[in-house]
Design a protein around this motif. Structure first.
Motif, mmCIF file in Angstrom:
data_model
loop_
_atom_site.group_PDB
_atom_site.id
_atom_site.type_symbol
_atom_site.label_atom_id
_atom_site.label_comp_id
_atom_site.label_asym_id
_atom_site.label_seq_id
_atom_site.Cartn_x
_atom_site.Cartn_y
_atom_site.Cartn_z
ATOM 1 N N ILE A 18 17.377 -18.565 -16.093
ATOM 2 C CA ILE A 18 17.169 -19.837 -15.388
ATOM 3 C C ILE A 18 16.699 -19.581 -13.958
ATOM 4 C CG2 ILE A 18 18.344 -21.894 -14.513
ATOM 5 C CD1 ILE A 18 20.168 -21.656 -17.045
ATOM 6 N N VAL A 19 17.362 -18.664 -13.261
ATOM 7 C CA VAL A 19 16.943 -18.325 -11.897
ATOM 8 C C VAL A 19 15.536 -17.722 -11.921
ATOM 9 C CG1 VAL A 19 17.449 -16.853 -9.906
ATOM 10 C CG2 VAL A 19 19.301 -18.018 -11.099
ATOM 11 N N GLY A 20 15.256 -16.910 -12.916
ATOM 12 C CA GLY A 20 13.941 -16.293 -13.038
ATOM 13 C C GLY A 20 12.822 -17.300 -13.249
ATOM 14 N N GLY A 92 23.216 -14.508 -3.386
ATOM 15 C CA GLY A 92 23.253 -15.864 -2.857
ATOM 16 C C GLY A 92 23.978 -16.792 -3.805
ATOM 17 N N VAL A 93 23.909 -18.062 -3.490
ATOM 18 C CA VAL A 93 24.661 -19.050 -4.247
ATOM 19 C C VAL A 93 24.181 -19.154 -5.702
ATOM 20 C CG1 VAL A 93 23.258 -21.025 -3.551
ATOM 21 C CG2 VAL A 93 25.643 -21.376 -4.150
ATOM 22 N N PHE A 94 22.888 -18.945 -5.945
ATOM 23 C CA PHE A 94 22.374 -19.059 -7.307
ATOM 24 C C PHE A 94 22.354 -17.735 -8.052
ATOM 25 C CE2 PHE A 94 20.359 -22.690 -5.106
ATOM 26 C CZ PHE A 94 20.937 -23.693 -5.856
ATOM 27 N N THR A 95 22.575 -16.646 -7.353
ATOM 28 C CA THR A 95 22.515 -15.339 -8.005
ATOM 29 C C THR A 95 23.875 -14.678 -8.159
ATOM 30 O OG1 THR A 95 22.104 -14.216 -5.899
ATOM 31 C CG2 THR A 95 20.179 -14.918 -7.176
ATOM 32 N N MET A 96 24.914 -15.220 -7.529
ATOM 33 C CA MET A 96 26.193 -14.521 -7.570
ATOM 34 C C MET A 96 26.797 -14.464 -8.972
ATOM 35 S SD MET A 96 28.751 -16.990 -5.504
ATOM 36 C CE MET A 96 28.597 -18.739 -5.587
ATOM 37 N N PHE A 97 26.681 -15.511 -9.741
ATOM 38 C CA PHE A 97 27.273 -15.475 -11.082
ATOM 39 C C PHE A 97 26.465 -14.604 -12.052
ATOM 40 C CE2 PHE A 97 29.357 -19.304 -9.396
ATOM 41 C CZ PHE A 97 30.665 -18.869 -9.526
#
Length: 122
Positions: A18-20, A92-97
């Motif tokens: 999703i981030v990608g 960051g907030v979107f990559t930490m999990f």
């Protein structure tokens, strides 16, 4: 531990996917439409973002899928995908999990108690 590594790897890979999508799409959007002053600018290393957007989720999902049967390879793939993802996006907030799940899955796969059975790889 192998089951936990499998679940963490697959979920981390899906979140990284999703981030990608957004990372790759952002670089494409800025490249085609130009930067917006004060709002959006192009990243410094477009190639790294695009390669990581494609490879990191695939490596994480593949590592999660093979964690039950080839824990050593799975651990390497999961940790490699985490390193690649961190190099491209940072923490960051979107990559930490996704990073946490890929990293913990890799460590659990490497720490799995019993060794892999000796088999021919080809």
């Amino acid at each position: 531990m192998r089951n936990a590594a499998a679940v963490l790897g697959i979920i981390g890979g899906v979140l990284a996917l999703i981030v990608g999508f957004f990372g790759f799409g952002y670089t494409e959007f800025i490249e085609r439409h130009g930067e917006i002053d004060g709002l959006a600018r192009q990243v410094d290393n477009i190639g790294l973002i695009r390669v990581a957007s494609f490879l990191a989720p695939i490596l994480a999902i593949a590592g999660g899928a093979m964690a039950r049967y080839r824990a050593l390879w799975a651990g390497g793939l999961l940790l490699g995908s985490g390193v690649l993802f961190y190099a491209a996006y940072g923490f960051g907030v979107f990559t930490m999990f996704p990073l946490g799940m890929m990293g913990l899955g890799g460590v659990l796969a490497l720490a799995a108690g019993r060794p892999d059975e000796p088999k021919a790889h080809f």
